[in-house]
Design a protein around this motif. Structure first.
Motif, mmCIF file in Angstrom:
data_model
loop_
_atom_site.group_PDB
_atom_site.id
_atom_site.type_symbol
_atom_site.label_atom_id
_atom_site.label_comp_id
_atom_site.label_asym_id
_atom_site.label_seq_id
_atom_site.Cartn_x
_atom_site.Cartn_y
_atom_site.Cartn_z
ATOM 1 N N GLY A 1 -1.438 17.085 -5.670
ATOM 2 C CA GLY A 1 -2.160 16.157 -5.252
ATOM 3 C C GLY A 1 -3.167 17.089 -3.907
ATOM 4 O O GLY A 1 -4.307 17.513 -3.873
ATOM 5 N N ILE A 2 -2.033 18.185 -3.155
ATOM 6 C CA ILE A 2 -2.895 18.649 -2.340
ATOM 7 C C ILE A 2 -3.797 20.062 -2.673
ATOM 8 O O ILE A 2 -4.598 20.316 -3.260
ATOM 9 C CB ILE A 2 -1.849 19.082 -1.126
ATOM 10 N N LEU A 3 -2.631 20.393 -3.834
ATOM 11 C CA LEU A 3 -4.040 21.897 -4.738
ATOM 12 C C LEU A 3 -5.329 21.066 -4.896
ATOM 13 O O LEU A 3 -6.234 22.179 -5.318
ATOM 14 C CB LEU A 3 -2.492 22.144 -5.834
ATOM 15 N N TYR B 1 -3.941 10.059 5.078
ATOM 16 C CA TYR B 1 -4.249 10.915 5.990
ATOM 17 C C TYR B 1 -3.034 12.215 5.526
ATOM 18 O O TYR B 1 -3.433 13.266 6.524
ATOM 19 C CB TYR B 1 -4.123 10.037 7.146
ATOM 20 N N MET B 2 -1.647 11.972 5.491
ATOM 21 C CA MET B 2 -1.226 13.102 5.197
ATOM 22 C C MET B 2 -1.499 14.483 4.066
ATOM 23 O O MET B 2 -1.362 15.415 4.093
ATOM 24 C CB MET B 2 0.146 12.552 4.099
ATOM 25 N N THR B 3 -2.182 13.949 3.294
ATOM 26 C CA THR B 3 -3.279 14.908 2.132
ATOM 27 C C THR B 3 -3.735 15.607 3.024
ATOM 28 O O THR B 3 -3.759 16.681 2.840
ATOM 29 C CB THR B 3 -3.111 14.328 1.042
ATOM 30 N N ASN B 4 -5.572 14.800 3.562
ATOM 31 C CA ASN B 4 -6.012 15.497 4.428
ATOM 32 C C ASN B 4 -5.320 16.578 5.130
ATOM 33 O O ASN B 4 -6.379 17.764 5.339
ATOM 34 C CB ASN B 4 -6.575 14.287 5.051
ATOM 35 N N ARG C 1 -11.944 11.686 0.811
ATOM 36 C CA ARG C 1 -10.741 11.841 2.480
ATOM 37 C C ARG C 1 -10.654 10.443 3.146
ATOM 38 O O ARG C 1 -10.543 10.825 4.086
ATOM 39 C CB ARG C 1 -11.761 13.352 2.825
ATOM 40 N N LYS C 2 -11.263 9.975 2.743
ATOM 41 C CA LYS C 2 -10.969 8.171 3.129
ATOM 42 C C LYS C 2 -10.282 7.682 2.235
ATOM 43 O O LYS C 2 -10.278 7.310 1.487
ATOM 44 C CB LYS C 2 -12.629 7.795 3.507
#
Length: 349
Positions: free
Chosen positions: A91-93, A180-183, A165-166
């Motif tokens: 998900g981060i990638l 929030y953690m992913t952002n 992003r929200k």
């Protein structure tokens, strides 16, 4: 075979093969990282060499997203914890918060093709009658949203920079914290890359990778539900199985593209049983004859979907704005539907 029995017959294929999952993880992430490194290295030679490398890297990012997608359905590994960990990393990638996308996408599966439950995890679709009854500002917004340039060219930027992003309205604490953690993780990743490789190099490589991957992903999602004789019904007449088999297409792609897109072209199979891992989708399609009768599109015929704008409830088909006058004349006079703008504006999931 009775259509209600299809999901039961797909059950044997809804089994995770750990060895197959690990092979797919290796033949997806390793090439992506190598291509990513090659793109940066090529900057010292020519940006004309960098561009095609980023396009190929973007295709492997799409394949990475398919792994993320399977994790969201708990179908990539047997262990829920393993799916959650890998889902968060991929998900981060891919820049999608795992919990948010998983929850919205599960709603999409539970409501796909249901005219009374649009608005979460789907694209904005209006019926002919709704469009006619809408005020000018809603019509203008809808025409803008459904313009191919907007959802394919501008869409990826909106998805990556704004939409995910929200948090969604009404999101629970776990989902909010995960977003929030992913952002934070994405910002930290870019901060490190920017310092190590240079911010200019970062933009020159990451921008085309994300943009091309986003455009490909939106196209795949769009075309597999927006074909001419798709399936949409009101809640009283809606059927989960019919929505899966008749409202999701079989996108017949060349073998290389089928591999790159993780067999997601067998979208009717995926909607019938989301627990089937992506590497078993084709096997399921071939083993159950009724599934082979699903609406089939190819690259050439899929391009026709670009003109589809509105769902004609009377004709049970998508039409373009050019056909609106004819549809208006056919429309039986009915009380104007009550529009809920929030429920009618969907998000790509």
């Amino acid at each position: 075979m009775n259509i209600a029995e299809l999901k039961k017959h797909s059950a044997p294929f809804a089994r995770t093969n750990t060895a197959a999952s690990l092979r797919q993880l290796a033949n997806t992430l390793l090439p992506f990282l190598l291509l990513w490194a090659a793109a940066y290295a090529s900057l010292s030679i020519s940006y004309w060499l960098t561009i095609p490398i980023t396009v190929v890297a973007a295709s492997f990012l799409i394949r990475t997203f398919i792994i993320f997608h399977d994790c969201c359905h708990q179908s990539f590994f047997k262990s829920r914890k393993a799916n959650d960990w890998l889902g968060n990393i991929t998900g981060i990638l891919t820049h999608f918060p795992y919990e948010q996308w998983k929850n919205a996408h599960n709603i999409h599966h539970a409501t796909s093709g249901n005219l009374d439950k649009r608005g979460v995890g789907d694209m904005w679709v209006m019926t002919v009658e709704e469009y006619i009854a809408s005020p000018p500002r809603i019509k203008l917004a809808y025409r803008f949203y459904r313009n191919p340039f907007v959802f394919l060219v501008l869409g990826p930027l909106l998805v990556f920079l704004v939409t995910y992003r929200k948090n969604r309205p009404g999101a629970k604490r776990r989902e909010k914290l995960n977003t929030y953690m992913t952002n934070v993780a994405i910002v930290a990743l870019y901060a490190v890359l920017g310092e190590l490789l240079g911010w200019k190099s970062l933009l020159l490589v990451q921008t085309p990778i994300l943009w091309v991957a986003g455009m490909m992903g939106i196209w795949l999602f769009y075309v597999q539900h927006q074909f001419e004789d798709s399936y949409f019904e009101n809640d009283d007449d809606w059927s989960y199985v019919k929505a899966a088999v008749e409202g999701s297409s079989y996108y017949q792609l060349p073998r290389l593209l089928q591999w790159i897109t993780g067999n997601i072209g067998f979208h009717h199979v995926h909607h019938l049983n989301p627990k089937v891992p992506n590497y078993n989708l084709e096997k399921t399609h071939l083993a159950i004859p009724p599934l082979q009768k699903a609406a089939t599109i190819n690259i050439r015929t899929s391009l026709q979907s670009l003109r589809f704008r509105l769902w004609d409830e009377d004709a049970k088909t998508f039409i373009g704005f050019r056909e609106l006058s004819a549809a208006r004349r056919r429309l039986v006079v009915k009380p104007k539907p009550q529009l809920n703008e929030e429920a009618r504006i969907g998000r790509t999931g």
